[in-house]
Design a protein around this motif. Sequence first.
Motif, PDB file in Angstrom:
ATOM      1  N   ASP A   9       0.817  -1.221   0.000  1.00  0.00           N
ATOM      2  CA  ASP A   9       0.000   0.000   0.000  1.00  0.00           C
ATOM      3  C   ASP A   9       0.851   1.271   0.000  1.00  0.00           C
ATOM      4  OD1 ASP A   9      -2.342  -1.443  -0.066  1.00  0.00           O
ATOM      5  OD2 ASP A   9      -2.669  -1.351   2.107  1.00  0.00           O
ATOM      6  N   ALA A  10       1.929   1.273   0.778  1.00  0.00           N
ATOM      7  CA  ALA A  10       2.796   2.454   0.834  1.00  0.00           C
ATOM      8  C   ALA A  10       3.435   2.718  -0.528  1.00  0.00           C
ATOM      9  CB  ALA A  10       3.876   2.270   1.899  1.00  0.00           C
ATOM     10  N   ARG A  12       2.271   1.811  -3.471  1.00  0.00           N
ATOM     11  CA  ARG A  12       1.225   2.250  -4.399  1.00  0.00           C
ATOM     12  C   ARG A  12       0.897   3.731  -4.199  1.00  0.00           C
ATOM     13  NH1 ARG A  12      -0.338  -3.140  -3.979  1.00  0.00           N
ATOM     14  NH2 ARG A  12      -1.661  -2.846  -2.168  1.00  0.00           N
ATOM     15  N   THR A  13       0.910   4.192  -2.948  1.00  0.00           N
ATOM     16  CA  THR A  13       0.665   5.613  -2.668  1.00  0.00           C
ATOM     17  C   THR A  13       1.768   6.471  -3.280  1.00  0.00           C
ATOM     18  OG1 THR A  13      -0.509   5.101  -0.628  1.00  0.00           O
ATOM     19  CG2 THR A  13       0.388   7.315  -0.822  1.00  0.00           C
ATOM     20  N   VAL A  14       3.010   6.057  -3.101  1.00  0.00           N
ATOM     21  CA  VAL A  14       4.138   6.777  -3.702  1.00  0.00           C
ATOM     22  C   VAL A  14       4.000   6.780  -5.226  1.00  0.00           C
ATOM     23  CG1 VAL A  14       6.638   6.722  -4.058  1.00  0.00           C
ATOM     24  CG2 VAL A  14       5.694   6.346  -1.775  1.00  0.00           C
ATOM     25  N   HIS A  15       3.645   5.655  -5.812  1.00  0.00           N
ATOM     26  CA  HIS A  15       3.480   5.556  -7.267  1.00  0.00           C
ATOM     27  C   HIS A  15       2.438   6.546  -7.776  1.00  0.00           C
ATOM     28  CE1 HIS A  15       5.002   1.133  -7.546  1.00  0.00           C
ATOM     29  NE2 HIS A  15       5.877   1.940  -7.010  1.00  0.00           N
ATOM     30  N   ARG A  16       1.278   6.602  -7.104  1.00  0.00           N
ATOM     31  CA  ARG A  16       0.207   7.507  -7.542  1.00  0.00           C
ATOM     32  C   ARG A  16       0.662   8.957  -7.522  1.00  0.00           C
ATOM     33  NH1 ARG A  16      -3.035   3.779  -4.902  1.00  0.00           N
ATOM     34  NH2 ARG A  16      -2.943   4.899  -2.946  1.00  0.00           N
ATOM     35  N   ARG A  17       1.372   9.351  -6.474  1.00  0.00           N
ATOM     36  CA  ARG A  17       1.870  10.730  -6.383  1.00  0.00           C
ATOM     37  C   ARG A  17       2.934  11.003  -7.442  1.00  0.00           C
ATOM     38  NH1 ARG A  17       2.182  11.948   0.082  1.00  0.00           N
ATOM     39  NH2 ARG A  17      -0.066  11.869   0.401  1.00  0.00           N
TER      40      ARG A  17
END
Length: 96
Positions: A9-10, A12-17
């Motif tokens: 999850d962490a 994926r959050t970095v990827h989206r940003r």
Amino acid sequence: MYAGGRPNDAARTVHRRFVSGPLPRLLPIAAVLEVRGRTTGATIRVPLAVARYRGRWYAVSMLGEQSNWVRNVRASGGDAVGTHGRSQPARQRQNG
């Protein structure tokens, strides 16, 4: 962050940003690859680091040939677009 070769999850959050921000257009080693997903058919945006070698830019999978983005590019016949400063067609090359 990549247990079993998959982002948690962490990550994926970095990827989206990363893919929605300015870094792929500003940083020399940052890029985003857009490719059609092999199961959903939806366009997927993947953050990548790129390296310059003999005057050309290359994206190399740190997770190997079984990385999802590599498998998606292969399934699409190499049809992908990379953003590295500006959008441009990406071509698949296989080492070996």
